[in-house]
Motif scaffolding. Sequence first.
Motif, PDB file in Angstrom:
ATOM      1  N   GLU A   1       4.769  10.886  -8.770  1.00  0.00           N
ATOM      2  CA  GLU A   1       5.449   9.820  -8.032  1.00  0.00           C
ATOM      3  C   GLU A   1       5.022   9.818  -6.570  1.00  0.00           C
ATOM      4  O   GLU A   1       4.726   8.758  -5.989  1.00  0.00           O
ATOM      5  N   GLY A   2       4.989  10.991  -5.962  1.00  0.00           N
ATOM      6  CA  GLY A   2       4.562  11.070  -4.568  1.00  0.00           C
ATOM      7  C   GLY A   2       3.097  10.737  -4.381  1.00  0.00           C
ATOM      8  O   GLY A   2       2.717  10.031  -3.439  1.00  0.00           O
ATOM      9  N   LEU A   3       2.240  11.214  -5.298  1.00  0.00           N
ATOM     10  CA  LEU A   3       0.812  10.935  -5.202  1.00  0.00           C
ATOM     11  C   LEU A   3       0.534   9.450  -5.379  1.00  0.00           C
ATOM     12  O   LEU A   3      -0.304   8.877  -4.662  1.00  0.00           O
ATOM     13  N   GLY A   4       1.238   8.803  -6.314  1.00  0.00           N
ATOM     14  CA  GLY A   4       1.060   7.373  -6.520  1.00  0.00           C
ATOM     15  C   GLY A   4       1.427   6.578  -5.276  1.00  0.00           C
ATOM     16  O   GLY A   4       0.722   5.626  -4.899  1.00  0.00           O
ATOM     17  N   GLN A   5       2.523   6.962  -4.633  1.00  0.00           N
ATOM     18  CA  GLN A   5       2.941   6.275  -3.411  1.00  0.00           C
ATOM     19  C   GLN A   5       1.937   6.507  -2.286  1.00  0.00           C
ATOM     20  O   GLN A   5       1.641   5.604  -1.503  1.00  0.00           O
ATOM     21  N   THR A   6       1.365   7.713  -2.212  1.00  0.00           N
ATOM     22  CA  THR A   6       0.393   8.022  -1.163  1.00  0.00           C
ATOM     23  C   THR A   6      -0.911   7.252  -1.357  1.00  0.00           C
ATOM     24  O   THR A   6      -1.473   6.707  -0.398  1.00  0.00           O
ATOM     25  N   LEU A   7      -1.393   7.192  -2.591  1.00  0.00           N
ATOM     26  CA  LEU A   7      -2.681   6.563  -2.851  1.00  0.00           C
ATOM     27  C   LEU A   7      -2.617   5.040  -2.895  1.00  0.00           C
ATOM     28  O   LEU A   7      -3.531   4.358  -2.421  1.00  0.00           O
ATOM     29  N   PHE A   8      -1.540   4.511  -3.481  1.00  0.00           N
ATOM     30  CA  PHE A   8      -1.509   3.078  -3.784  1.00  0.00           C
ATOM     31  C   PHE A   8      -0.435   2.302  -3.040  1.00  0.00           C
ATOM     32  O   PHE A   8      -0.389   1.073  -3.131  1.00  0.00           O
TER      33      PHE A   8
END
Length: 309
Positions: free
Chosen positions: A116-123
């Motif tokens: 969830e955090g990685l998705g928000q950071t990347l996209f």
Amino acid sequence: MAFFLETLIGGLMAGMLYSLVALGFVLIYKASGVFNFAQGAMVLFAALAMARFSEWIPKWTGIDNLFIANLIAFAIAAVLMFVVAWLIERLVLRHLVNQEGATLLMATLGIAYFLEGLGQTLFGSDIYKIDIGMPKDPIFMLDTVFPGGILVNKEDVIAAAIAASLVILLSIFFQKTTTGRALRAVADDHQAAQSIGIPLNRIWVIVWCVAGVVALVSGMIWGSKLGVQFSLTTIALRALPVVILGGLTSVPGAILGGLIIGVGEKLSEVYLGPYVGGGIEIWFAYVLALVFLLFRPQGLFGEKIIDRV
């Protein structure tokens, strides 16, 4: 009668999409014996990747054909999900072989929050749309049989057809291929599977890759219908009653459970809602799952566990 059939068809369409999400839970459980709480985060991450890449590809390449741009975006998102699956096995699961189920469960919770955090950071964290060209206009069917016909949403029909096709392919994969049989062996006993030469690490990579593709297709369909936003993670919660109903180890159970939940939600909302108040569609599936837990905890097609001492 026409209204009943219209509601029934709508429930079947929604149920097939629930089955697709539930299938991700079943895949991971069959391979590792643990309930994957990261499935909702995987759906969100895959949907974000698909939405953003379909937006970026025309800008990067100058391609203005929607189908080609979406195809490239899907391929890139699928490769990304493969990489995520490989990293999960390499960095997390490989170090937890033969550990207790609770340990693996907590690991999937950590993976969920990380994705969830990685998705928000990347996209990004805005609401995005996925336009895969599915028509959204309703059509009228059987107008020669029923006055006015039956109203059916084209998008729901196409989405259900895509979900059904993927479910059938995965069922064949599990039942007819050597890898599918190896997955079932790993689920039964990790140590026994390793003792006869089944490479546990490779099996886990395969099953997480397949679950990643399932999450990508699920995210693509739900994102097209609802928009890509962080509430997509709750789709996995809607699939929990499905796996309880069908059984954690059964692919056919995930299909039938999804259809039962989808039809039950729609019919209960229409025919019971006026008597018990609105919102029955939200909690109906969980009450039905609770009943199954009380009287048949292994689900319709699940294997009954017998401990011998």
